[in-house]
Every structure is written in C-alpha cells, then in structure tokens.
Scaffold this motif. Structure first.
Motif, short mmCIF file in Angstrom:
data_model
loop_
_atom_site.label_atom_id
_atom_site.label_comp_id
_atom_site.label_asym_id
_atom_site.label_seq_id
_atom_site.Cartn_x
_atom_site.Cartn_y
_atom_site.Cartn_z
N THR A 30 0.45 4.25 6.59
CA THR A 30 -0.64 3.47 6.01
C THR A 30 -1.92 4.30 6.04
O THR A 30 -2.27 4.85 7.09
CB THR A 30 -0.87 2.16 6.79
OG1 THR A 30 0.35 1.42 6.81
CG2 THR A 30 -1.97 1.33 6.15
N SER B 28 -5.48 5.81 3.24
CA SER B 28 -6.29 5.70 2.03
C SER B 28 -5.55 6.33 0.85
O SER B 28 -4.48 6.92 1.00
CB SER B 28 -7.63 6.42 2.24
OG SER B 28 -7.40 7.82 2.40
N ARG C 177 1.62 3.27 2.07
CA ARG C 177 0.63 2.29 1.61
C ARG C 177 -0.69 2.97 1.30
O ARG C 177 -1.15 3.84 2.04
CB ARG C 177 0.43 1.20 2.66
CG ARG C 177 1.72 0.50 3.04
CD ARG C 177 1.45 -0.78 3.80
NE ARG C 177 2.69 -1.39 4.26
CZ ARG C 177 3.15 -1.31 5.50
NH1 ARG C 177 2.44 -0.67 6.42
NH2 ARG C 177 4.29 -1.89 5.83
N ASN D 12 -4.83 2.34 -0.69
CA ASN D 12 -5.94 1.38 -0.69
C ASN D 12 -5.60 0.14 -1.51
O ASN D 12 -5.12 0.24 -2.64
CB ASN D 12 -7.19 2.01 -1.31
CG ASN D 12 -7.85 3.01 -0.38
OD1 ASN D 12 -7.52 3.07 0.80
ND2 ASN D 12 -8.78 3.76 -0.92
N ARG D 13 -5.86 -1.00 -0.93
CA ARG D 13 -5.83 -2.26 -1.67
C ARG D 13 -7.01 -3.09 -1.20
O ARG D 13 -7.52 -2.89 -0.10
CB ARG D 13 -4.52 -3.02 -1.42
CG ARG D 13 -3.32 -2.39 -2.09
CD ARG D 13 -2.23 -3.41 -2.32
NE ARG D 13 -1.05 -2.81 -2.94
CZ ARG D 13 -0.16 -3.48 -3.66
NH1 ARG D 13 -0.33 -4.78 -3.87
NH2 ARG D 13 0.88 -2.88 -4.19
N ASN D 14 -7.40 -4.02 -2.03
CA ASN D 14 -8.54 -4.88 -1.69
C ASN D 14 -8.17 -6.33 -1.93
O ASN D 14 -7.21 -6.64 -2.65
CB ASN D 14 -9.76 -4.50 -2.53
CG ASN D 14 -10.28 -3.12 -2.22
OD1 ASN D 14 -10.98 -2.92 -1.24
ND2 ASN D 14 -9.91 -2.14 -3.04
N SER D 15 -8.94 -7.21 -1.32
CA SER D 15 -8.73 -8.63 -1.52
C SER D 15 -9.94 -9.26 -2.20
O SER D 15 -11.07 -8.79 -2.02
CB SER D 15 -8.47 -9.32 -0.17
OG SER D 15 -7.27 -8.83 0.40
N CYS E 253 -7.75 -4.55 4.66
CA CYS E 253 -7.33 -4.68 3.26
C CYS E 253 -7.21 -6.15 2.87
O CYS E 253 -7.20 -6.47 1.68
CB CYS E 253 -6.02 -3.94 3.01
SG CYS E 253 -4.61 -4.62 3.91
N ARG E 254 -7.16 -7.04 3.86
CA ARG E 254 -7.12 -8.47 3.58
C ARG E 254 -8.52 -9.08 3.58
O ARG E 254 -8.67 -10.29 3.37
CB ARG E 254 -6.22 -9.19 4.60
CG ARG E 254 -4.77 -8.73 4.58
CD ARG E 254 -3.92 -9.49 5.60
NE ARG E 254 -3.78 -10.89 5.22
CZ ARG E 254 -2.81 -11.38 4.45
NH1 ARG E 254 -1.88 -10.58 3.97
NH2 ARG E 254 -2.75 -12.66 4.16
N ALA F 288 -13.47 -2.34 -4.56
CA ALA F 288 -13.77 -1.88 -3.21
C ALA F 288 -15.28 -1.77 -3.01
O ALA F 288 -15.92 -0.85 -3.50
CB ALA F 288 -13.12 -0.52 -2.95
N GLN G 189 -4.49 -6.97 -2.49
CA GLN G 189 -3.69 -7.41 -1.35
C GLN G 189 -3.62 -8.94 -1.31
O GLN G 189 -2.55 -9.51 -1.23
CB GLN G 189 -4.31 -6.89 -0.05
CG GLN G 189 -3.42 -7.02 1.18
CD GLN G 189 -2.22 -6.09 1.10
OE1 GLN G 189 -1.13 -6.52 0.75
NE2 GLN G 189 -2.43 -4.82 1.39
N ASP H 42 1.29 -5.11 0.91
CA ASP H 42 1.62 -4.60 -0.44
C ASP H 42 2.86 -5.27 -1.02
O ASP H 42 3.48 -4.74 -1.95
CB ASP H 42 1.82 -3.08 -0.43
CG ASP H 42 0.59 -2.32 0.00
OD1 ASP H 42 -0.40 -2.96 0.38
OD2 ASP H 42 0.61 -1.07 -0.05
#
Length: 348
Positions: free
Chosen positions: A161, A163, A182, A184-187, A215-216, A281, A310, A337
C-alpha cells in the motif's frame, strides 16, 4: 471455513483486551494495559499525527470487529483449509493512520499463512505491541509472524500500500509475484441540500478523523447549485479543536497562504478551507467542493471514475454510498479498493 482455532482464539482474545482497554484503561489486564498506554505515548512521540484520541479510535474499531461472531461471519463464505494455506505473504504497510495495515495482517494469518511485515517508519510501534500480545496469547504464532524494516526476502506473494509514485516502484520490484498493489484513492460526500444538521455533523467526522489523512477520509464534497455552504460550516464548528494540533495548524496555515498568494477564491472558518476544485485529493486543512447539475449525471461520472474513489458518502439517491459518519468504521468485508484480500490469498 476451517480456521485454525488457536489463531481465531488469539485474535478474539486481542479484541476482548482492546475493548476492555478502550472502555477502561485501568482494566483486569493491568500489565498489558500499562504497556499499551506506553505504546500509545511512544507512537505519538514518533508521529505527531498519532494523537491519543486517534490511536484510541483505531484500537476501539478493531476491538469492536475482533469478536468470534464477527470473524466467523466474515469468513463463512470462503473455503479455508488449514491443509493448503501455508504461503509466506509480504505486506508493505503504509503509515498514514494508526494500524492502517492491520486488516491485511489479519487476513494473512486467519487464512493460515505466514506473514512478513515491512513496517512503515511512521507506524512502527502499535503493530509490534499487538504482535507481542498475540504471541503471548498463542506462542505457536511465532513461526508465522516476522516484522522488519529491512529488505524483504523469501516470500510467495505481496500486498503493498502506498502512493501513486511508490506503486510504480512496487510494480517494478514485485510485479513478478502474485500481488495486490494499492495506489492513491480518495473519499467524497454527495450532498443534496436536504441533510439534517446531525448528518452534516457526522460528515464532519468523516472529514476530520485522523486529520483527513486516510483514504477513507472525505476530501471533497459535491453540492447542488443552491447549496448554502454556511450550513456546513455551522454544523462542523464542534471540530474546531483540530487546529490545536500543531501539525494540522501548520498545514492549514501553509495552504491558506498558498491559496491567497495564488488569488484562489476560498472560504475559511479558521480551521478548514473550502476551495472549489475538480480534483479529488485536497491538501490537509482543505476540503474541495464542486457543484453538480443532476444526480443522474453525477452518478454516471462517479461510476466512470470509480477507480479513483474509496468511499462515497451520501443518502439513498447516491449510488454505492454509505451513511454519513461511517467512513472510518469499515466492516471486515469492506476491502480496500474493493479487492477481496481473502479470496486473493486462497487463490495462491
């Protein structure tokens, strides 16, 4: 499902201890409680983002999840045989929020595999403490757990996990192994304008818990054209103490200065900056917002950009959404993810 009873029992006992500790730090496990208190202090000294409250939030979440009923319900759909699961899995952990890689650690061991964990320097205290507790509960786990901050060697698969930048490094070095890598993901949250004050307060928790570093954590809100942002500011006022953390305050001040010098239009309540932006982000101390025309068109867009997201917070009109205030309390079945870690391990 055929989980080894000693492993299931060790994690169940850990969950009981964590629940007891979070409810009353002066507990029946006095020796372990004192040791955990010291670990929390040390973790905060090594990483200023790991405040006592944030660490307790993480410990309480895992205490709630680690019950025999929850673990068995989680694993019941899978065929887990102790005769076949004996691989060595390398886990490269992130360190953005406390115990962020614990789900992977749990999944590897609960399926009967061995684990090599490369600890993040930002979170190198809490997991070693929990491992010490597990080994005291079940000494046979000593053959299955290895923690390191050195180069990873002799493993069968990788869960990493990081970036978007580090993921390229992971792809290069670990691409030849079975892997979950994994990025970058964003919520986000989608508001309709019909939210209650209580729902907006709960959204504040999704934004501010762990200082928005997960990420959550909600980093952007979508709002209808007629939405009054002042209502959101009023609802989240109770989170103003976030600015008392010097690391958060420094980031907030820096980003505010950058936005003002760049002559960006921002809204400010002295502890959160709101900036209209199409990106997902947002920097620390900042929440992006974007107006949308119709819910249908927005749902279509979010579906097409699902690989960047996410969690989506919202009401029933929002596709694939979860309720306000729940981003930081995922269930065991809420895989990062949306990649089923248990199934990945069973397919090795």
């Amino acid at each position: 499902m055929e989980v080894q009873p000693n492993i299931l029992g060790a994690f169940t006992k850990l969950g009981s201890f964590l629940r007891e500790f979070c409810e009353d730090s002066v507990s029946q496990n006095h020796h372990w409680s004192k040791a955990l208190e010291k670990a929390i202090i040390k973790a905060g000294q090594q990483n200023g983002w790991f405040t006592k409250n944030n660490v307790l939030e993480a410990l309480n979440s895992w205490g709630t999840l680690l019950t025999k009923i929850n673990l068995e319900a989680w694993l019941s759909p899978y065929h887990i045989s102790k005769d076949f699961n004996n691989k060595t899995i390398a886990i490269i952990m992130a360190g953005n929020i406390p115990l962020v890689g614990f789900h992977d650690f749990l999944a590897v061991l609960i399926t009967g595999n061995r684990v090599i964990v490369k600890l993040s320097s930002n979170d190198a205290v809490l997991l070693p403490f929990l491992v010490t507790y597990l080994l005291d509960t079940e000494p046979l786990l000593k053959k299955k757990i290895h923690l390191t901050q050195e180069k990873l060697e002799r493993f069968d698969a990788v869960i990493a996990t990081g970036s978007n930048n580090t993921s390229r490094y992971f792809d290069y070095y670990f691409g030849k192994y079975p892997n979950i890598i994994r990025r970058n993901r964003n919520s986000i949250a989608v508001l309709t304008g019909n939210e209650s004050i209580e729902e907006l307060k709960l959204l504040g928790n999704d934004v501010f818990q762990y200082f928005g570093l997960g990420c959550r954590s909600v980093s952007k809100i979508f709002i209808p054209k007629n939405f009054e942002l002042k209502h959101f500011f009023e609802a989240i006022f109770e989170f103003q103490d976030v600015a008392n953390n010097h690391k958060y305050a420094n980031n907030y001040d820096y980003n505010k200065a950058v936005f003002l010098m760049s002559e960006f239009k921002i809204l400010d309540n002295n502890f959160l900056l709101l900036k209209e932006d199409k990106s997902y982000a947002s920097p620390i101390g900042t929440l992006y917002y974007e107006y949308y025309d119709t819910m249908d068109s927005l749902n279509m867009r979010l579906k097409s950009e699902a690989s960047e997201l996410q969690c989506i917070v919202g009401n029933s009109a929002v596709s694939n959404s979860i309720p306000f205030g729940t981003t930081q309390t995922p269930d065991l079945t809420d895989y990062a993810d949306s990649v089923d870690t248990i199934q990945f391990l069973l397919n090795l």
